[in-house]
Design an enzyme around this catalytic site. Structure first.
Site, mmCIF file in Angstrom:
data_model
loop_
_atom_site.group_PDB
_atom_site.id
_atom_site.type_symbol
_atom_site.label_atom_id
_atom_site.label_comp_id
_atom_site.label_asym_id
_atom_site.label_seq_id
_atom_site.Cartn_x
_atom_site.Cartn_y
_atom_site.Cartn_z
ATOM 1 N N ARG A 1 11.366 0.069 12.233
ATOM 2 C CA ARG A 1 10.137 -0.128 12.774
ATOM 3 C C ARG A 1 10.024 -1.308 13.819
ATOM 4 O O ARG A 1 10.343 -2.421 13.221
ATOM 5 C CB ARG A 1 9.154 -0.026 11.613
ATOM 6 C CG ARG A 1 8.547 1.112 11.106
ATOM 7 C CD ARG A 1 7.713 0.822 9.936
ATOM 8 N NE ARG A 1 6.475 0.129 10.219
ATOM 9 C CZ ARG A 1 5.416 0.212 9.500
ATOM 10 N NH1 ARG A 1 5.519 0.834 8.122
ATOM 11 N NH2 ARG A 1 4.678 -0.604 10.063
ATOM 12 N N ARG B 1 -0.410 -8.705 13.474
ATOM 13 C CA ARG B 1 -0.980 -7.877 12.628
ATOM 14 C C ARG B 1 -1.799 -8.500 11.529
ATOM 15 O O ARG B 1 -2.941 -7.854 11.237
ATOM 16 C CB ARG B 1 0.278 -6.888 11.934
ATOM 17 C CG ARG B 1 0.947 -6.017 12.964
ATOM 18 C CD ARG B 1 2.363 -5.576 12.280
ATOM 19 N NE ARG B 1 2.166 -4.712 11.114
ATOM 20 C CZ ARG B 1 3.283 -4.364 10.548
ATOM 21 N NH1 ARG B 1 4.388 -4.830 10.783
ATOM 22 N NH2 ARG B 1 3.281 -3.802 9.428
ATOM 23 N N LYS C 1 0.812 -1.212 -0.220
ATOM 24 C CA LYS C 1 -0.172 0.085 -0.107
ATOM 25 C C LYS C 1 0.876 1.458 0.182
ATOM 26 O O LYS C 1 0.701 2.086 -0.853
ATOM 27 C CB LYS C 1 -1.094 0.092 1.331
ATOM 28 C CG LYS C 1 -1.950 -1.129 1.359
ATOM 29 C CD LYS C 1 -2.810 -1.155 2.550
ATOM 30 C CE LYS C 1 -2.062 -0.992 3.929
ATOM 31 N NZ LYS C 1 -1.524 -2.381 4.348
ATOM 32 N N ARG D 1 -9.714 0.627 8.600
ATOM 33 C CA ARG D 1 -9.241 -0.702 8.861
ATOM 34 C C ARG D 1 -10.343 -1.492 9.769
ATOM 35 O O ARG D 1 -10.086 -2.500 10.194
ATOM 36 C CB ARG D 1 -7.866 -0.728 9.668
ATOM 37 C CG ARG D 1 -6.738 -0.803 8.882
ATOM 38 C CD ARG D 1 -5.564 -0.473 9.777
ATOM 39 N NE ARG D 1 -4.444 -1.210 9.511
ATOM 40 C CZ ARG D 1 -3.182 -0.625 8.835
ATOM 41 N NH1 ARG D 1 -3.368 0.437 8.082
ATOM 42 N NH2 ARG D 1 -2.298 -1.519 8.480
#
Ligand code: B4P
Length: 200
Positions: free
Chosen positions: A141, A153, A21, A96
């Site tokens: 990250r 996730r 994305k 989401r």
């Protein structure tokens, strides 16, 4: 009945974590001049600024969990209000949850516009894990470095986010795009869908 032409074009780039994305958003905004709205980037900039919102979000993100809807929706509202002249928004990583989808529809309705299309990137789970661990080698990250957090996730996506595609399917707005292959080939497939809608 009065018909008011509104030329804004808004799209959602949808897909699981690591589906491309962020990568494809950069190409789309460069080609079409849309305003990029990535809730992941907005949250990471709150974390970098050590704001109260950022500190709260970091706790959730570091466990691979979604940040609460009201936090994300408030942030999106502020961002859209800060860009009143946008010719359209590219929503990346948002909505989401179903609550976020309903809130987004309401925000767009206030601006007399709507979602033009939801482009859904499809990528296998093995490939997602591989990409995220690979990005974790250099991204810094904390949610990309641990396989258990990445699995969390992906589970959050399956439990809470896949319903977003169902929500937009009822309005016939979802188009699936194969998200494996070269970045350029995937961008071409996305651009074909965008062009066909802009031509209408
Ligand atoms: P996001 O920042 O949205 O991150 P993401 O899902 O990891 O990203 P993305 O799908 O954009 O990754 P990309 O493919 O570009 O979210 C992070 C966290 O923030 C969430 O877990 C959540 O906690 C929180 N959050 C964000 N939005 C929220 C919301 N609305 N509600 C609640 N919580 C929210 O990149 C992945 C890697 O793949 C890159 O290294 C890239 O180079 C590589 N890649 C891309 N395309 C490729 C290709 N074709 N082939 C090979 N590799 C490729």
């Amino acid at each position: 009945m009065l018909y008011q032409h509104n030329p804004m074009f808004n799209l959602i780039l949808f897909g699981p974590p690591g589906s491309g994305k962020g990568t494809q958003s950069e190409n789309i905004i460069a080609a079409y001049g849309l305003q990029h709205l990535s809730t992941g980037n907005l949250l990471r900039s709150e974390i970098a600024g050590q704001t109260t919102l950022g500190m709260e979000a970091k706790r959730m993100m570091d466990q691979g969990q979604l940040v609460p809807d009201e936090v994300v929706i408030g942030m999106v509202d502020n961002f859209m209000n800060a860009h009143p002249g946008a010719k359209g928004f590219l929503f990346d990583g948002f909505p989401r949850t179903e609550a976020q989808s309903v809130a987004l529809d309401a925000l767009l309705q206030q601006k007399n516009t709507e979602i033009g299309v939801v482009l859904a990137l499809e990528v296998s789970q093995d490939e997602l894990v591989k990409r995220l661990l690979n990005r974790g080698l250099t991204s810094g990250r904390s949610d990309d470095t641990n396989e258990a957090i990445i699995s969390n996730r992906i589970a959050e996506y399956q439990n809470k986010t896949t319903v977003v595609a169902n929500y937009y399917r009822q309005f016939n707005k979802v188009v699936a795009i194969k998200g494996e292959g070269t970045v350029n080939d995937i961008f071409s497939a996305l651009a074909t869908e965008i062009d066909s809608r802009l031509a209408k």
